[in-house]
Design an enzyme around this catalytic site. Structure first.
Site, PDB file in Angstrom:
ATOM      1  N   ALA A 124       4.288 -22.827  -7.689  1.00 13.90           N
ATOM      2  CA  ALA A 124       3.719 -21.695  -8.427  1.00 13.90           C
ATOM      3  C   ALA A 124       4.664 -20.503  -8.552  1.00 13.90           C
ATOM      4  O   ALA A 124       4.226 -19.385  -8.820  1.00 13.90           O
ATOM      5  CB  ALA A 124       2.408 -21.269  -7.773  1.00 13.90           C
ATOM      6  N   SER A 130       8.518 -26.096   5.732  1.00 12.72           N
ATOM      7  CA  SER A 130       8.719 -27.477   5.254  1.00 12.72           C
ATOM      8  C   SER A 130       9.471 -28.260   6.327  1.00 12.72           C
ATOM      9  O   SER A 130       9.957 -27.686   7.310  1.00 12.72           O
ATOM     10  CB  SER A 130       9.543 -27.452   3.967  1.00 12.72           C
ATOM     11  OG  SER A 130      10.859 -27.010   4.277  1.00 12.72           O
ATOM     12  N   GLU A 140      -3.326 -33.812  -0.660  1.00 13.38           N
ATOM     13  CA  GLU A 140      -2.929 -33.719  -2.074  1.00 13.38           C
ATOM     14  C   GLU A 140      -3.305 -34.975  -2.853  1.00 13.38           C
ATOM     15  O   GLU A 140      -3.151 -36.092  -2.369  1.00 13.38           O
ATOM     16  CB  GLU A 140      -1.411 -33.472  -2.180  1.00 13.38           C
ATOM     17  CG  GLU A 140      -0.924 -33.415  -3.626  1.00 13.38           C
ATOM     18  CD  GLU A 140       0.490 -32.848  -3.796  1.00 13.38           C
ATOM     19  OE1 GLU A 140       0.944 -32.069  -2.948  1.00 13.38           O
ATOM     20  OE2 GLU A 140       1.133 -33.199  -4.800  1.00 13.38           O
ATOM     21  N   ASP A 199       4.188 -27.347   5.514  1.00 14.32           N
ATOM     22  CA  ASP A 199       4.225 -27.634   4.076  1.00 14.32           C
ATOM     23  C   ASP A 199       4.703 -29.075   3.869  1.00 14.32           C
ATOM     24  O   ASP A 199       5.746 -29.465   4.410  1.00 14.32           O
ATOM     25  CB  ASP A 199       5.208 -26.641   3.430  1.00 14.32           C
ATOM     26  CG  ASP A 199       5.114 -26.609   1.920  1.00 14.32           C
ATOM     27  OD1 ASP A 199       4.042 -26.946   1.381  1.00 14.32           O
ATOM     28  OD2 ASP A 199       6.119 -26.224   1.283  1.00 14.32           O
ATOM     29  N   GLY A 252      10.471 -26.084  -7.639  1.00 17.95           N
ATOM     30  CA  GLY A 252      11.801 -25.619  -8.015  1.00 17.95           C
ATOM     31  C   GLY A 252      11.757 -24.579  -9.128  1.00 17.95           C
ATOM     32  O   GLY A 252      10.688 -24.215  -9.633  1.00 17.95           O
ATOM     33  N   HIS A 254       0.531 -25.838  -5.801  1.00 13.33           N
ATOM     34  CA  HIS A 254       1.951 -25.861  -5.412  1.00 13.33           C
ATOM     35  C   HIS A 254       2.802 -25.523  -6.636  1.00 13.33           C
ATOM     36  O   HIS A 254       2.304 -25.476  -7.764  1.00 13.33           O
ATOM     37  CB  HIS A 254       2.331 -27.259  -4.908  1.00 13.33           C
ATOM     38  CG  HIS A 254       1.868 -27.529  -3.518  1.00 13.33           C
ATOM     39  ND1 HIS A 254       2.726 -27.707  -2.473  1.00 13.33           N
ATOM     40  CD2 HIS A 254       0.619 -27.618  -2.998  1.00 13.33           C
ATOM     41  CE1 HIS A 254       2.032 -27.925  -1.363  1.00 13.33           C
ATOM     42  NE2 HIS A 254       0.732 -27.880  -1.647  1.00 13.33           N
TER      43      HIS A 254
HETATM   44  P1  13P Z   1       7.990 -23.264  -5.983  1.00 12.71           P
HETATM   45  O1  13P Z   1       9.175 -24.163  -6.004  1.00 12.71           O
HETATM   46  O2  13P Z   1       7.419 -23.080  -7.351  1.00 12.71           O
HETATM   47  O3  13P Z   1       8.235 -21.962  -5.319  1.00 12.71           O
HETATM   48  O4  13P Z   1       6.832 -24.019  -5.141  1.00 12.71           O
HETATM   49  C1  13P Z   1       6.842 -23.991  -3.742  1.00 12.71           C
HETATM   50  C2  13P Z   1       5.882 -24.959  -3.140  1.00 12.71           C
HETATM   51  O5  13P Z   1       5.030 -25.546  -3.788  1.00 12.71           O
HETATM   52  C3  13P Z   1       5.993 -25.173  -1.689  1.00 12.71           C
HETATM   53  O6  13P Z   1       5.114 -26.169  -1.241  1.00 12.71           O
HETATM   54  O1  G3H Z   2       7.713 -27.618  -1.849  1.00 11.78           O
HETATM   55  C1  G3H Z   2       8.827 -27.431  -1.401  1.00 11.78           C
HETATM   56  C2  G3H Z   2       9.270 -26.118  -0.867  1.00 11.78           C
HETATM   57  O2  G3H Z   2       9.865 -25.352  -1.876  1.00 11.78           O
HETATM   58  C3  G3H Z   2      10.144 -26.302   0.318  1.00 11.78           C
HETATM   59  O3  G3H Z   2      11.438 -26.605  -0.055  1.00 11.78           O
HETATM   60  O4  G3H Z   2      11.765 -28.635   1.305  1.00 11.78           O
HETATM   61  O5  G3H Z   2      13.738 -27.400   0.361  1.00 11.78           O
HETATM   62  O6  G3H Z   2      12.412 -26.425   2.242  1.00 11.78           O
HETATM   63  P1  G3H Z   2      12.417 -27.328   1.035  1.00 11.78           P
HETATM   64 ZN    ZN Z   3       4.807 -27.770  -2.619  1.00  8.89          ZN
END
Ligand code: 13P
Ligand code: G3H
Ligand code: ZN
Length: 311
Positions: free
Chosen positions: A215, A50, A134, A82, A181, A213
């Site tokens: 998941a 990310s 998306e 991501d 989350g 996402h």
């Molecule tokens: P979670 O918060 O459910 O693990 O999802 C992660 C995600 O979608 C990252 O892009």
């Molecule tokens: O979708 C989000 C991911 O869980 C990444 O989280 O942006 O805190 O690294 P982050």
């Molecule tokens: Zn995501």
């Protein structure tokens, strides 16, 4: 073997009725845990970073760590951005050796989402990189961006054909009831994904890879360990694993998991310090966090995603 794109992985996953795990990486222990688990069960894997991960660890460190994992395991591994927020972030990752990027313009109006995604696709495809886009908005927190439940909305199936044909994206993330989350559903509710929307989307886009996402399933065993060792996680509920399995059998080819890995790391470290308050060597407590993440990833691959043996 160099890093690969997800094109062939998704083709095989779609036809084979399974999904590839896309796990978020932030440091060496997480990369090792995921790829050692994947290697033991011979699973292809997507490691995704990310904006927050790139800021924390720097993109170049993450790329080198992931390249080391390829050398160490010999697995087909995708390095994916991501939730790329704009063209410049995606370009930076394409130029920096990522093999896949997500442009997430889902909060923008439809036409604007198309225009930004199209621009990223043109640049990425020119450089042999694939693009996830998306449609729809998941609730929850990604980096500093918080989408409230009121502002979240399901993907509208009637928009997907026009979006995919006008943008040329390689995969599409859709919103069918998951959220980012650990706190996805209220305790006491009966979490249900909108399989009717997934069905309608995949009828309109036959053979096209869909991404899920948000998941994480939030395994209660790890919530319990955290809370038994000084943590305070109130009743977190994730996506039921039988629904993830069902999605993986259908058009969903990529399933994103981050929060569950965070639970594993936190559980391992909290448990470690409770048992050994005198320890101060990071290898000892980070090692325990790594071991739990490995266990979680292996369980996902074998019991949820079904991509074991597909590398
Ligand atoms: P979670 O918060 O459910 O693990 O999802 C992660 C995600 O979608 C990252 O892009
Ligand atoms: O979708 C989000 C991911 O869980 C990444 O989280 O942006 O805190 O690294 P982050
Ligand atoms: Zn995501």
């Amino acid at each position: 073997m160099p890093l690969v794109t997800s094109a062939e992985m998704f083709r095989k996953a779609y036809d084979g009725g399974y999904a590839i795990g896309a796990f978020n990486v932030n440091n060496m222990e997480i990369v090792q845990a995921i790829t050692e688990a994947a290697a033991e069960v011979k699973a292809p894997v997507i490691l995704q970073a990310s904006a927050g991960a790139r800021k924390y660890a720097k993109g170049v460190y993450l790329r080198k760590l992931v390249e080391a994992a390829v050398e160490d395991t010999g697995l087909p591994i995708v390095l994916h951005l991501d939730h790329g927020a704009d063209f410049e972030t995606c370009k930076d990752c394409v130029d920096g050796g990522f093999t896949s990027v997500m442009i997430d313009a889902s909060s923008k109006p439809f036409e604007e989402n198309i225009a930004i995604t199209r621009k990223v696709v043109e640049y990425a495809h020119d450089h042999g990189v694939v693009v996830e886009a998306e449609l729809g908005a998941l609730a929850g927190v990604e980096d500093e961006v918080q989408v409230s439940a009121e502002d979240s909305h399901y993907t509208r199936p009637e928009e997907v054909e026009e979006f995919v044909s006008k943008t040329g994206c390689d995969s599409l993330a859709i919103a069918i009831g998951t959220s980012h989350g650990a706190y996805k559903f209220k305790p006491g509710t009966d979490p249900k994904l909108r399989f009717d929307i997934l069905d309608e989307v995949s009828k309109r886009l036959p053979g096209f890879p869909i991404v899920l996402h948000g998941a994480s399933s939030v395994p209660q065993r790890f919530v319990k360990i955290i809370n038994e060792h000084g943590g305070k996680m109130p009743g977190a509920i994730g996506v039921p694993e039988d629904q993830l399995r069902q999605a993986a059998r259908l058009a969903v080819c990529k399933i994103n998991i981050d929060s569950d890995l965070r639970l594993g790391m936190t559980a391992g470290i909290r448990e470690h310090f409770d048992a050994h308050p005198d320890h101060f060597d990071p290898r000892q407590y980070m090692g325990d966090g790594r071991a739990y993440i490995k266990e979680i990833v292996k369980d996902k691959i074998v019991n949820v995603l079904g991509c074991d043996g597909k590398a």
